[in-house]
Write an enzyme that holds these catalytic residues in place. Structure first.
Site, PDB file in Angstrom:
ATOM      1  CD  GLU A 192      11.287 -10.806   7.113  1.00 57.41           C
ATOM      2  OE1 GLU A 192      10.256 -11.527   6.661  1.00 57.41           O
ATOM      3  OE2 GLU A 192      11.105 -10.276   8.425  1.00 57.41           O
ATOM      4  CD  GLU A 385      10.016  -5.766   8.051  1.00 59.91           C
ATOM      5  OE1 GLU A 385       9.350  -6.703   8.618  1.00 59.91           O
ATOM      6  OE2 GLU A 385      10.411  -5.961   6.906  1.00 59.91           O
TER       7      GLU A 385
HETATM    8  C1  BG6 Z   1       8.136  -9.294   8.166  1.00 59.63           C
HETATM    9  C2  BG6 Z   1       7.917  -8.730   6.641  1.00 59.63           C
HETATM   10  O1  BG6 Z   1       8.216 -10.541   7.996  1.00 59.63           O
HETATM   11  O2  BG6 Z   1       7.200  -9.131   9.075  1.00 59.63           O
HETATM   12  C3  BG6 Z   1       6.904  -7.769   6.513  1.00 59.63           C
HETATM   13  O3  BG6 Z   1       9.076  -8.241   6.139  1.00 59.63           O
HETATM   14  C4  BG6 Z   1       5.507  -8.243   7.528  1.00 59.63           C
HETATM   15  O4  BG6 Z   1       6.499  -7.926   5.105  1.00 59.63           O
HETATM   16  C5  BG6 Z   1       6.300  -8.251   8.901  1.00 59.63           C
HETATM   17  O5  BG6 Z   1       4.525  -7.494   7.399  1.00 59.63           O
HETATM   18  C6  BG6 Z   1       5.008  -8.526   9.738  1.00 59.63           C
HETATM   19  O6  BG6 Z   1       4.530  -9.814   9.289  1.00 59.63           O
HETATM   20  P1  BG6 Z   1       2.895 -10.048   9.409  1.00 59.63           P
HETATM   21  O7  BG6 Z   1       2.719 -11.221   8.902  1.00 59.63           O
HETATM   22  O8  BG6 Z   1       2.459  -9.720  10.725  1.00 59.63           O
HETATM   23  O9  BG6 Z   1       2.354  -8.900   8.526  1.00 59.63           O
END
Ligand code: BG6
Length: 487
Positions: A192, A385
């Site tokens: 990101e 993701e």
């Molecule tokens: C993404 C990141 O933004 O979202 C991860 O690359 C992160 O590291 C994921 O865990 C989910 O976000 P969060 O804050 O719910 O863990």
């Protein structure tokens, strides 16, 4: 009559799997020579759901350095993947994973970032992890820098704000490409990369005392250094291991206009450009023109060195990876042309539901984004993701019935399939957090994403036992049917 082959479903070699990050799963923060990282000085939220990832000041940093425990710093303990990796990878294999995205902790390899020789013990840990993946026929997909760097580089030179950090990173990537040549086929440089917009977690630079316009200067300069470092890594990787593929990684924020008023449409277009600017640089190899005006109007003066532009041109990525959790709404009321120092912003969308953390759930937006990326760049795409952060309950018979997660993922898989039928070249899907892990934004354990439940609470209490949730069995069937059985 016009007729052409139209794909009807996921390609045969589609990379189904899940994604994690070292600082959110590994634990073992101070053993086998590992150095302290920027992720491990971020405090746990005092109130549930509070975002803490960029709340670091000189004072809190010193407190964190003096504190030798993991009590207030959950990213120091993760879910102890360091000692559970065999069991965890075996469970991913049981679901039929084809790919496992994980990151390497830079400070395991170069504990302070500025050593001349790597820490062999750190490399040996990843040797074992990759060996375990291959044993199960799982392709490791490796992020080189996921929201962390050796803390010493922050103390010594304010992280990515300093140009010196480029050469430290290049030394690190050279070690990785040589060591894992023909072992790792898929790399990505920065997780990101647009997270620089939020500050510390993305840049490793302390800037919370600065004005908004000073922050813009620091953050975009740090970003420029990351762009150059990333492009140099792409070049290195191509030279050292020509078979490997190396990509960039963006947090995609699909933006819609609030109304059909052309002023809202223009605001949304620009907000979207501000998101796509990062991939414009990394896929096309140059800064887009619209950013020159933006920099000028926000008093940002990028310091470039002769040769930087050629490096960016030379280091174009092989594929575009992105995370996708939500979409955004923008209207002319928001002054999008002015730099904002927050990462997630926007207005609410009355057509969408939100997660417990307020993230707007929008499966169709994933199809929109996939088409937009494909139209714009024509490079393979990889959703690395996607997932639902939720509070899961362990029932008294030791099960987790997470139908809400299944519903969320199913809707996104359906939209990916539609995008493939639209002609988009999509190579894989790794859901976020296949095993519960520490939240990046809040450092909570109770914001869970996994198919595998980990018995640990927000304070680090628990047996760390791994338990298969209902979604575990659902995803197994999705992979076995190559995306056909979604019920
Ligand atoms: C993404 C990141 O933004 O979202 C991860 O690359 C992160 O590291 C994921 O865990 C989910 O976000 P969060 O804050 O719910 O863990």
């Amino acid at each position: 009559m016009y007729s052409k082959n139209v794909p009807t479903s996921f390609p045969k070699d589609f990379l189904w799997g899940g994604a994690t990050a070292a600082n959110q799963i590994e634990g073992a923060w101070n053993i086998d020579g590992k150095g302290l990282t920027t992720a491990e000085v971020v405090k746990k939220a005092e109130n549930h759901h509070t975002l803490t990832m960029n709340d670091v000041t000189k004072k809190s940093l010193q407190e964190a350095i003096d504190d030798k425990t993991d009590v207030n710093y959950p990213k120091r303990r993760g879910v102890d993947f360091y000692h559970h990796y065999k069991e965890d990878i075996a469970m991913l294999a049981e679901m039929g994973f084809k790919a496992f995205r994980l990151s390497i902790a830079w400070a395991r390899i170069f504990p302070k970032g500025d050593e001349t020789q790597p820490n062999e013990k750190g490399l040996e840990f990843y040797d074992r992890v990759f060996e375990e993946c291959h044993k199960h026929g799982i392709e490791p997909v490796v992020t080189i820098s996921h929201y962390e760097m050796p803390l010493n580089l922050t103390l010594k030179q304010n992280g990515w704000a300093s140009r010196e950090t480029i050469s430290e990173f290049t030394k690190y990537t050279r070690v990785l490409f040589n060591r894992y040549k023909e072992i790792v086929k898929y790399w990505m440089t920065f997780n990101e990369i647009n997270a620089i917009q939020g500050g510390f977690t993305g840049t490793g630079a302390l800037d919370s005392q600065l004005s908004v316009s000073e922050k813009a200067q620091v953050r975009f300069q740090a970003l420029h250094h990351q762009f150059v470092a990333s492009a140099l890594a792409v070049e290195q990787c191509h030279k050292i291991d020509p078979q490997a593929k190396i990509g960039c990684m963006l947090a995609r924020m699909q933006t819609y206009a609030k109304t059909s008023d052309p002023k809202d449409v223009r605001a949304a277009q620009f907000q979207d450009q501000l998101n796509l600017f990062y991939t414009d640089v990394q896929v096309r190899g140059e800064y887009p023109e619209y950013m020159n005006r933006y920099f000028k109007e926000n008093n940002v003066e990028l310091k470039m060195v002769e040769g930087d532009e050629a490096i960016l041109k030379q280091g174009k990525v092989d594929y575009l990876a992105f995370s996708y959790y939500m979409s955004n709404v923008t209207s002319a009321k928001q002054d999008v042309e002015k730099f904002s120092d927050t990462f997630i912003a926007g207005e609410s969308n009355p057509y969408l539901e939100t997660s417990d953390w307020g993230w707007q759930i929008d499966p169709v937006g994933l199809r929109v984004s996939l088409n937009e990326f494909w139209d714009r760049y024509r490079v393979p795409l990889f959703v690395v993701e996607n997932g639902l952060g939720a509070v899961d309950e362990l029932t008294h018979d030791g099960k987790v019935h997470d139908q809400y997660r299944i519903d969320y993922l199913r809707k996104h898989v359906i939209q990916m399939k539609e995008a493939i039928k639209d002609g988009v070249d999509l190579i894989g899907y790794t859901t976020w957090g296949p095993i519960d892990l520490i939240s990046a934004s809040t450092s909570e354990m109770s914001k869970r994403y996994g198919f595998i439940y980990v018995d640990q609470d927000d304070s680090g209490n628990g047996s760390l036992k791994r338990i298969r949730k209902d979604s575990f069995f659902w995803y197994k069937q999705v992979i076995a049917s190559n995306g056909d059985k979604l019920e």
